[in-house]
Write a protein that holds these residues in place. Structure first.
Motif, short mmCIF file in Angstrom:
data_model
loop_
_atom_site.label_atom_id
_atom_site.label_comp_id
_atom_site.label_asym_id
_atom_site.label_seq_id
_atom_site.Cartn_x
_atom_site.Cartn_y
_atom_site.Cartn_z
N ALA A 52 0.91 -1.56 -0.35
CA ALA A 52 0.08 -0.39 0.15
C ALA A 52 0.93 1.27 -0.43
O ALA A 52 1.54 1.48 0.58
CB ALA A 52 -0.30 -0.04 1.17
N SER A 69 -2.34 0.58 -4.44
CA SER A 69 -1.31 -0.59 -4.76
C SER A 69 -0.05 -0.49 -5.16
O SER A 69 -0.35 0.54 -6.69
CB SER A 69 -2.31 -1.34 -5.12
OG SER A 69 -1.95 -2.45 -6.56
N LEU A 124 -6.56 -2.71 -3.35
CA LEU A 124 -5.91 -3.65 -2.08
C LEU A 124 -6.92 -4.51 -1.87
O LEU A 124 -6.25 -5.66 -0.99
CB LEU A 124 -5.43 -2.22 -1.39
CG LEU A 124 -4.13 -1.63 -1.96
CD1 LEU A 124 -3.93 -0.07 -1.05
CD2 LEU A 124 -3.20 -1.55 -1.46
N ALA A 125 -8.01 -4.53 -2.39
CA ALA A 125 -9.03 -5.29 -2.51
C ALA A 125 -8.89 -6.69 -2.60
O ALA A 125 -9.10 -7.98 -1.93
CB ALA A 125 -10.49 -5.25 -2.24
N TYR A 145 -7.40 -4.52 3.68
CA TYR A 145 -8.38 -3.58 2.93
C TYR A 145 -9.48 -3.23 4.11
O TYR A 145 -9.15 -1.47 4.06
CB TYR A 145 -8.66 -3.94 1.78
CG TYR A 145 -9.39 -2.99 0.74
CD1 TYR A 145 -9.09 -2.57 -0.40
CD2 TYR A 145 -10.55 -3.42 0.53
CE1 TYR A 145 -9.61 -1.18 -0.71
CE2 TYR A 145 -11.78 -2.07 0.57
CZ TYR A 145 -10.85 -1.17 -0.33
OH TYR A 145 -12.03 -0.03 -1.47
N PRO A 156 -12.86 4.19 -0.36
CA PRO A 156 -12.75 3.50 -1.42
C PRO A 156 -13.08 4.05 -2.62
O PRO A 156 -13.65 5.03 -2.74
CB PRO A 156 -14.04 2.19 -1.02
CG PRO A 156 -14.59 1.96 -0.09
CD PRO A 156 -14.31 3.64 0.63
#
Length: 174
Positions: A52, A69, A124-125, A145, A156
């Motif tokens: 991250a 990301s 990132l999820a 995340y 988000p």
């Protein structure tokens, strides 16, 4: 910085915020500086997309933190449109330090003098565990995340086009 040394004051602040928030993962000291997502990923043995990056932008003299990301580039025009501002620009090192209290290369998502509006990249999820900087270029912490959203009060967001191999080698405010 080594594990035997007293933690850097910024790292100690980040650790305090993490503990107070109930984050299970602790700060890890890396043997080498990890100023890029590629460097951090190599030392951790993870995909670059699981890093991250903490990118600080100047949105009309207002700081904006984008947690993206390591395999994803931020599209500044897209983010500006998303926020309804004319434009955003990469922050200078002085601007970053003034608003985060941390130096480029080790900016954590937490531990700043004042809250900073934060966008959290939906890319990132894709990773069950992500790694974020912990206030110094040699420190990181594991998170998720959902935990990043909770820790930062972030929103988000789709902050750019799909993963980009070149994004991993960019020097960041990670």
């Amino acid at each position: 910085m080594t594990a035997a040394e007293t933690p850097h004051p910024r790292v100690a602040e980040v650790e305090q915020v993490l503990r107070a928030s109930g984050v299970a993962g602790g700060v890890r000291v890396l043997p080498d500086s990890a100023r890029t997502a590629a460097a951090a990923a190599a030392q951790l043995g993870v995909e670059v997309g699981a890093i991250a990056n903490s990118l600080v932008f100047d949105a009309g003299d207002v700081p904006l933190l984008v947690l993206t990301s390591g395999a994803h580039r931020v599209d500044e025009a897209l983010v500006a449109d998303l926020l309804g501002v004319p434009r955003i620009t990469r922050a200078t090192p002085e601007f970053v330090r003034r608003h985060t209290g941390q130096a480029i290369g080790g900016v954590a998502p937490v531990g700043h003098p004042e809250p900073i509006g934060t966008l959290v990249d939906v890319e990132l999820a894709r990773h069950p565990r992500v790694w974020a900087a912990a206030g110094h270029p040699h420190t990181v912490f594991p998170t998720s995340y959902d935990e990043l959203l909770q820790l930062t009060g972030g929103t988000p967001a789709e902050v750019g086009p799909g993963p980009s191999p070149a994004a991993a080698d960019e020097e960041t405010t990670r």
